[in-house]
Design a protein around this motif. Structure first.
Motif, PDB file in Angstrom:
ATOM      1  N   GLU A 150      15.665  32.157 -17.786  1.00  0.00           N
ATOM      2  CA  GLU A 150      15.266  34.147 -17.765  1.00  0.00           C
ATOM      3  C   GLU A 150      14.324  33.861 -16.303  1.00  0.00           C
ATOM      4  O   GLU A 150      13.012  33.422 -16.733  1.00  0.00           O
ATOM      5  N   ILE A 173      11.909  36.663 -14.663  1.00  0.00           N
ATOM      6  CA  ILE A 173      10.684  37.782 -14.891  1.00  0.00           C
ATOM      7  C   ILE A 173      10.258  38.205 -13.876  1.00  0.00           C
ATOM      8  O   ILE A 173       9.557  37.182 -13.467  1.00  0.00           O
ATOM      9  N   ARG A 203       7.509  41.131 -12.156  1.00  0.00           N
ATOM     10  CA  ARG A 203       6.352  42.169 -13.552  1.00  0.00           C
ATOM     11  C   ARG A 203       5.735  43.029 -12.112  1.00  0.00           C
ATOM     12  O   ARG A 203       5.379  42.189 -11.482  1.00  0.00           O
ATOM     13  N   ALA A 214       2.137  43.864 -18.630  1.00  0.00           N
ATOM     14  CA  ALA A 214       2.512  44.501 -19.944  1.00  0.00           C
ATOM     15  C   ALA A 214       3.305  43.190 -20.847  1.00  0.00           C
ATOM     16  O   ALA A 214       3.184  42.185 -20.714  1.00  0.00           O
ATOM     17  N   GLY A 215       3.307  43.573 -22.498  1.00  0.00           N
ATOM     18  CA  GLY A 215       4.201  42.187 -23.117  1.00  0.00           C
ATOM     19  C   GLY A 215       3.296  41.244 -23.087  1.00  0.00           C
ATOM     20  O   GLY A 215       2.016  41.007 -23.209  1.00  0.00           O
ATOM     21  N   SER A 216       3.999  40.437 -23.135  1.00  0.00           N
ATOM     22  CA  SER A 216       3.266  39.179 -23.059  1.00  0.00           C
ATOM     23  C   SER A 216       2.372  39.033 -21.994  1.00  0.00           C
ATOM     24  O   SER A 216       1.619  37.464 -21.960  1.00  0.00           O
ATOM     25  N   ASP A 233      12.323  30.438 -25.243  1.00  0.00           N
ATOM     26  CA  ASP A 233      12.243  30.173 -24.255  1.00  0.00           C
ATOM     27  C   ASP A 233      10.870  29.736 -23.537  1.00  0.00           C
ATOM     28  O   ASP A 233       9.947  30.562 -23.017  1.00  0.00           O
ATOM     29  N   ASP A 289       8.372  46.234 -16.019  1.00  0.00           N
ATOM     30  CA  ASP A 289       9.388  44.488 -15.262  1.00  0.00           C
ATOM     31  C   ASP A 289      10.382  44.485 -16.309  1.00  0.00           C
ATOM     32  O   ASP A 289      11.134  45.386 -16.183  1.00  0.00           O
ATOM     33  N   PHE A 290      10.736  42.778 -16.317  1.00  0.00           N
ATOM     34  CA  PHE A 290      11.928  43.016 -16.613  1.00  0.00           C
ATOM     35  C   PHE A 290      13.080  41.942 -16.302  1.00  0.00           C
ATOM     36  O   PHE A 290      12.462  40.575 -15.768  1.00  0.00           O
ATOM     37  N   LYS A 291      13.854  41.460 -16.896  1.00  0.00           N
ATOM     38  CA  LYS A 291      14.475  39.780 -17.206  1.00  0.00           C
ATOM     39  C   LYS A 291      16.065  40.060 -16.734  1.00  0.00           C
ATOM     40  O   LYS A 291      16.791  40.819 -16.809  1.00  0.00           O
ATOM     41  N   ASP A 338      17.982  47.040 -22.887  1.00  0.00           N
ATOM     42  CA  ASP A 338      17.158  45.400 -23.643  1.00  0.00           C
ATOM     43  C   ASP A 338      16.572  45.152 -23.145  1.00  0.00           C
ATOM     44  O   ASP A 338      15.697  43.767 -23.514  1.00  0.00           O
ATOM     45  N   THR A 339      16.350  45.136 -21.328  1.00  0.00           N
ATOM     46  CA  THR A 339      15.953  43.340 -20.801  1.00  0.00           C
ATOM     47  C   THR A 339      14.903  44.056 -19.984  1.00  0.00           C
ATOM     48  O   THR A 339      14.469  43.222 -18.706  1.00  0.00           O
ATOM     49  N   CYS A 340      14.307  45.408 -20.124  1.00  0.00           N
ATOM     50  CA  CYS A 340      13.460  45.790 -18.767  1.00  0.00           C
ATOM     51  C   CYS A 340      12.865  46.788 -19.467  1.00  0.00           C
ATOM     52  O   CYS A 340      12.529  46.945 -20.933  1.00  0.00           O
ATOM     53  N   ARG A 341      11.624  46.674 -19.016  1.00  0.00           N
ATOM     54  CA  ARG A 341      10.232  47.980 -19.020  1.00  0.00           C
ATOM     55  C   ARG A 341       9.896  49.225 -18.759  1.00  0.00           C
ATOM     56  O   ARG A 341      10.131  49.042 -17.609  1.00  0.00           O
ATOM     57  N   ARG A 367      11.224  46.926 -30.309  1.00  0.00           N
ATOM     58  CA  ARG A 367       9.876  45.664 -31.092  1.00  0.00           C
ATOM     59  C   ARG A 367       8.792  46.046 -32.073  1.00  0.00           C
ATOM     60  O   ARG A 367       7.999  45.496 -32.757  1.00  0.00           O
TER      61      ARG A 367
END
Ligand code: TMP
Length: 233
Positions: free
Chosen positions: A87, A89, A91, A95-97, A126, A172-174, A194-197, A213
């Motif tokens: 995956e 990512i 950024r 954000a997030g993790s 992951d 960010d995105f994956k 689903d896969t981006c902020r 989430r």
């Protein structure tokens, strides 16, 4: 059609052509590696459309993707690829993790984008790894990693500019990549809320899966708003 694989948000079916598959977008949503489960009404229909608009946009900029054509509301015809088990990512803001890991406030800007790779291993959640792990564990070759980082950088530049025109910050995105039968690396999987902020530039309102989430409500409206803005392209 035989189902080859079922993931959290999509199913993959074989076709008569060994080099092509059908991706079916579901409404199921999960978070926290499956710890939280739910459905987002019509998410599959919306994410199918959103991914197609974005992948066609990226193709127009010279980025190779697996998308061949949209077949109907929920199905895409795509090139069959072997998914690189990473995956990737990107950024542009904390954000997030990353906010949790480094104790930096969400929304903090960065001097330059951060690229991370995680090993696609549901059983391990992951884990974040580095290039040495990826090569040592035979997940990707050094040349493939070079290509993946170059493509990720191009995708980030094109999509940050695209979203900015639509009044949205790409926080960010994956993304995921695949190998075609002739060894080419192409963008695979999906790019969607689903896969981006994705934050509204003016209000910083979250228009992505963080609404699910974090139980923020108005999830469907956020996904519809993202599609509406993309149609302005
Ligand atoms: P993170 O802050 O949780 O690491 O997520 C970074 C970005 O990657 C965010 O836009 C959500 C996306 N993402 C996925 O699409 N799938 C995943 O499994 C994870 C962990 C993140």
């Amino acid at each position: 059609m035989t189902m080859l694989y079922e993931g959290k948000a999509k199913q993959i079916f074989s076709t008569d052509n060994p080099n092509e598959i059908i991706i079916h977008y579901k409404d199921d949503a999960t978070a926290g590696n499956g710890a939280k489960k739910g459905t987002i009404v019509n998410k599959g229909v919306i994410n199918n459309k959103i991914t197609a608009i974005i992948y066609n946009y990226l193709e127009s900029k010279g980025v190779k993707t697996h998308l061949i054509e949209v077949l109907n509301d929920r199905d895409q015809l795509c090139r069959k690829v072997e998914i690189v088990p990473l995956e990737v990512i990107c950024r542009n803001m904390v954000a997030g993790s990353a906010s949790v890991r480094y104790k930096i406030e969400e929304g903090t800007t960065l001097n330059s984008p951060i690229y991370e790779i995680c090993w696609k291993r549901d059983d391990l959640g992951d884990p974040l790894i580095n290039d040495y792990h990826a090569i040592a564990f035979n997940l990707a070759t050094e040349d493939e990693l070079k290509k993946i980082y170059k493509m990720t950088d191009e995708i980030n530049r094109h999509l940050s500019e695209m979203w900015h025109k639509l009044g949205i910050i790409l926080v960010d995105f994956k993304i995921e990549f695949g190998r075609t039968s002739d060894g080419e690396i192409v963008l695979a999987d999906e790019i969607s809320p689903d896969t981006c902020r994705l934050w509204d530039e003016k209000s910083h309102e979250k228009l992505d899966k963080d609404r699910f989430r974090r139980d923020l409500g108005n999830i469907e409206d956020a996904y519809i708003e993202i599609l509406r803005r993309l149609k302005e392209l």
